[in-house]
Design a protein around this motif. Structure first.
Motif, mmCIF file in Angstrom:
data_model
loop_
_atom_site.group_PDB
_atom_site.id
_atom_site.type_symbol
_atom_site.label_atom_id
_atom_site.label_comp_id
_atom_site.label_asym_id
_atom_site.label_seq_id
_atom_site.Cartn_x
_atom_site.Cartn_y
_atom_site.Cartn_z
ATOM 1 N N PRO A 171 49.985 -14.922 -8.473
ATOM 2 C CA PRO A 171 51.356 -14.425 -8.298
ATOM 3 C C PRO A 171 51.956 -13.929 -9.616
ATOM 4 O O PRO A 171 51.529 -14.334 -10.704
ATOM 5 C CB PRO A 171 52.116 -15.649 -7.774
ATOM 6 C CG PRO A 171 51.305 -16.819 -8.219
ATOM 7 C CD PRO A 171 49.875 -16.369 -8.239
ATOM 8 N N THR A 226 54.556 -9.939 -6.225
ATOM 9 C CA THR A 226 54.460 -11.189 -5.475
ATOM 10 C C THR A 226 55.174 -12.311 -6.218
ATOM 11 O O THR A 226 55.173 -12.360 -7.452
ATOM 12 C CB THR A 226 52.988 -11.609 -5.266
ATOM 13 O OG1 THR A 226 52.353 -11.740 -6.536
ATOM 14 C CG2 THR A 226 52.240 -10.589 -4.420
ATOM 15 N N ASP A 278 49.884 -15.254 0.991
ATOM 16 C CA ASP A 278 48.838 -16.193 0.582
ATOM 17 C C ASP A 278 49.464 -17.582 0.474
ATOM 18 O O ASP A 278 50.680 -17.702 0.264
ATOM 19 C CB ASP A 278 48.249 -15.769 -0.772
ATOM 20 C CG ASP A 278 46.957 -16.501 -1.106
ATOM 21 O OD1 ASP A 278 46.419 -17.211 -0.240
ATOM 22 O OD2 ASP A 278 46.476 -16.351 -2.250
ATOM 23 N N ARG A 320 44.046 -17.418 -3.550
ATOM 24 C CA ARG A 320 43.139 -16.312 -3.824
ATOM 25 C C ARG A 320 43.894 -15.142 -4.470
ATOM 26 O O ARG A 320 43.339 -14.080 -4.707
ATOM 27 C CB ARG A 320 42.429 -15.870 -2.545
ATOM 28 C CG ARG A 320 43.355 -15.377 -1.452
ATOM 29 C CD ARG A 320 42.542 -14.845 -0.262
ATOM 30 N NE ARG A 320 43.360 -14.056 0.649
ATOM 31 C CZ ARG A 320 43.724 -12.803 0.375
ATOM 32 N NH1 ARG A 320 43.376 -12.246 -0.751
ATOM 33 N NH2 ARG A 320 44.462 -12.132 1.252
ATOM 34 N N THR A 321 45.158 -15.380 -4.748
ATOM 35 C CA THR A 321 46.012 -14.393 -5.399
ATOM 36 C C THR A 321 46.561 -15.000 -6.688
ATOM 37 O O THR A 321 46.701 -16.209 -6.778
ATOM 38 C CB THR A 321 47.211 -14.056 -4.488
ATOM 39 O OG1 THR A 321 46.745 -13.806 -3.180
ATOM 40 C CG2 THR A 321 47.976 -12.865 -5.026
ATOM 41 N N ASP A 366 55.299 -11.555 -0.567
ATOM 42 C CA ASP A 366 55.530 -10.172 -0.965
ATOM 43 C C ASP A 366 56.999 -10.092 -1.380
ATOM 44 O O ASP A 366 57.889 -10.404 -0.594
ATOM 45 C CB ASP A 366 55.241 -9.247 0.221
ATOM 46 C CG ASP A 366 55.442 -7.793 -0.124
ATOM 47 O OD1 ASP A 366 56.552 -7.426 -0.576
ATOM 48 O OD2 ASP A 366 54.500 -7.002 0.051
#
Length: 219
Positions: A96, A29, A60, A93-94, A52
């Motif tokens: 990277p 990501t 996200d 919430r990710t 992605d």
DNA sequence: GCGACAG
DNA sequence: ATCTTGTCGC
């Protein structure tokens, strides 16, 4: 904080920049960060979009709205946008694998531009992609996408002037944190299959503009 | 002293 | 960055 104090902060944080790490060769990501300002400049919206890396689709995103934390001073740009950008990053919430910043990294008067600052503060690999130069000299790269020339300043190679589209004005790529310049170049080319600017920057730009518009016109 | 100067 | 008029090119 005064301008002098901001410079001191930069000089204190600069040694923390990791210039060794080559960074991920195949990040899963990649995040883009950008900020939009209200017409009067008294309000801003910062956006982070996580893509992605293979499909370049947004997986996200998050926004942070606030007041500019500092006046616009070339070389102290990070102090203006960093607080809102960090708010947005916190709301993700990710986590990277790479940050692509709208502005410079090492291509900065004190070798500590926004991309370095964001990289050091988050600990994440980071690169800077600027649309216009802040420091340095360079020769025009050949006209084909993928061509580049070194960006030099004070005897240092601080970045690359990279052509991302045939016959279109190049962008200024520099290392922020935990990335090699060669890898930064490769990642930017992977993010520009169609347009001059990275898809990460484009999606973040769109999101922060929308967020600002929604903030100004609540309906 | 003067001009340049990420977003 | 944002504002704003005009111009070039697909």
């Amino acid at each position: 904080m005064t301008e002098d104090q901001a410079v001191v902060v930069q000089e204190e944080l600069r040694p923390l920049v990791d210039l060794v790490g080559p960074g991920p060769s195949a990040p899963a990501t990649v995040a883009g960060l950008d900020v939009a300002y209200s017409p009067g400049g008294d309000l801003l919206a910062a956006a982070v979009t996580v893509l992605d890396a293979r499909t370049l689709t947004v997986v996200d995103s998050a926004v942070g709205v606030g007041r500019p934390a500092f006046g616009y001073v070339p070389g102290l740009f990070a102090f203006r946008e960093l607080p809102a950008l960090l708010t947005a990053l916190d709301r993700l919430r990710t986590v990277p694998d790479l940050l692509v910043c709208d502005g410079h990294g090492l291509a900065h008067p004190r070798r500590f531009g926004l991309a370095c600052h964001l990289g050091v503060v988050t600990g994440l690999p980071a690169i800077g992609v600027g649309k216009t130069p802040l420091v340095g000299t360079w020769d025009p790269p050949p006209g084909e996408r993928g061509a580049w020339s070194p960006l030099r300043d004070g005897g240092d190679v601080v970045g690359r002037v990279l052509r991302t589209r045939d016959g279109v004005k190049p962008v200024f790529v520099s290392v922020g944190h935990r990335m090699s310049l060669a890898n930064a170049t490769a990642q930017v080319l992977a993010l520009t299959p169609r347009f001059r600017l990275p898809e990460t920057t484009r999606t973040a730009d769109r999101l922060c503009r929308d967020a600002l518009s929604r903030t100004e016109h609540p309906d």
